[in-house]
Write a protein that holds these residues in place. Structure first.
Motif, short mmCIF file in Angstrom:
data_model
loop_
_atom_site.label_atom_id
_atom_site.label_comp_id
_atom_site.label_asym_id
_atom_site.label_seq_id
_atom_site.Cartn_x
_atom_site.Cartn_y
_atom_site.Cartn_z
N SER A 42 39.45 36.08 46.98
CA SER A 42 38.59 36.66 45.95
C SER A 42 37.66 35.64 45.31
O SER A 42 36.87 36.00 44.43
N HIS A 46 39.94 37.52 41.15
CA HIS A 46 41.11 38.34 40.81
C HIS A 46 41.63 38.02 39.41
O HIS A 46 42.22 38.87 38.75
N TRP A 49 39.67 40.18 37.04
CA TRP A 49 40.14 41.56 37.13
C TRP A 49 41.42 41.74 36.33
O TRP A 49 41.59 42.73 35.60
N LYS A 50 42.32 40.78 36.45
CA LYS A 50 43.60 40.86 35.74
C LYS A 50 43.41 40.66 34.24
O LYS A 50 44.09 41.29 33.43
N THR A 53 42.35 43.84 32.80
CA THR A 53 43.51 44.74 32.74
C THR A 53 44.33 44.47 31.48
O THR A 53 44.75 45.41 30.78
N LEU A 167 45.55 48.75 38.67
CA LEU A 167 44.48 47.89 39.18
C LEU A 167 44.63 47.85 40.70
O LEU A 167 45.67 47.45 41.21
N MET A 236 34.87 47.62 39.10
CA MET A 236 34.55 46.20 38.97
C MET A 236 34.08 45.67 40.31
O MET A 236 34.51 46.15 41.36
N THR A 237 33.21 44.68 40.26
CA THR A 237 32.67 44.05 41.47
C THR A 237 32.15 45.12 42.44
O THR A 237 32.50 45.15 43.62
N VAL A 241 37.00 46.88 43.45
CA VAL A 241 38.23 47.04 42.68
C VAL A 241 37.96 48.04 41.56
O VAL A 241 36.85 48.10 41.02
N LEU A 243 39.93 49.83 37.95
CA LEU A 243 41.06 49.90 37.02
C LEU A 243 41.16 51.33 36.51
O LEU A 243 40.23 51.82 35.86
#
Length: 249
Positions: A42, A46, A49-50, A53, A167, A236-237, A241, A243
């Protein structure tokens, strides 16, 4: 003609009862280098992204959080700091190898007091009803044999008003991004897996499992059908991805 039930393991159809074992073999194989591969695959994104979240979780001091398919413990470590000594975080994963890596990492980081590690199947969560304020599952739902059963199991153990955050890789919104993503997933990713983990097949499966996972709208409808309310998703992106969020009524 056989009436034996089957499901997908990547692009392959396999007997339903065999999928969990085959997924387990994948993660036993990659557990030791899983975090390294996540960063390489990634480009480190990542972590963003987390982080999003965690922000969307609304986690507060004193709450109880369940991190399903938590693997190496990225989310659990953050939640442990947020909920504090009066709160509780349960790191759950069906795979013993991933849990062992996660437990060791968390102990090395000093995360022990309010964290419990449990080997558990998302379809049959071994917790009482109305236990958790928030549940997260990051990049794990697509590997579950019966995703609808897992969503109902998560709903059961959430407290009323609690939220589920899923996610997961999803469907790119741009055809151009999708074309580039396909090339990366099926050509570059298995090669990286071969070089880093000496296991191209596992990363070929992971790429295939992403393509077989429900798209954004379908997963939202699955959460609705499972009994969650106010379901929504955030891409996202470019939709690589998404959520998803749902609330227990």
């Amino acid at each position: 003609m056989s009436d034996r039930k089957t499901t997908h393991f990547g692009f392959e159809q396999v007997p339903t009862e065999e999928k969990a074992e085959r997924v387990a073999d994948v993660f036993h194989s990659v557990a030791a280098r899983y975090d390294v591969m996540n960063d390489l695959m990634s480009g480190g994104i990542h972590r963003l992204w987390k982080r999003f979240t965690i922000e969307m979780s609304g986690a507060r001091p004193g709450q109880s959080i369940l991190d399903i398919a938590g693997g190496t413990g990225d989310l659990s470590a953050h939640f442990s700091r947020i909920v504090g000594s009066q709160g509780k975080v349960v790191l759950a994963d069906i795979n013993a190898s991933m849990l062992q890596v996660g437990r060791n990492r968390l102990m090395n980081r000093g995360v022990v007091g309010n964290l419990e590690v449990v080997q558990a199947d998302a379809q049959y969560l071994p917790f009482a009803a109305n236990t958790f304020d928030c549940i997260t599952i990051a990049f794990g739902l697509r590997n579950v044999t019966d995703q609808n059963m897992a969503l109902r199991s998560m709903l059961r153990v959430l407290r009323p008003g609690g939220r589920l955050l899923v996610l997961e890789f999803s469907k790119p919104q741009s055809p151009l991004i999708g074309k580039v993503y396909d090339h990366y997933s099926f050509r570059i990713l298995p090669l990286m897996g071969k070089l880093i983990t000496r296991d191209a097949d596992s990363y070929r499966y992971l790429a295939e499992s992403i393509r077989m996972h429900p798209n954004q709208q379908t997963l939202k409808e699955m959460m609705d059908d499972a009994g969650f309310s106010d379901c929504s998703f955030h891409n996202m992106t470019g939709g690589i991805v998404a959520l998803h969020k749902g609330i227990k009524p």
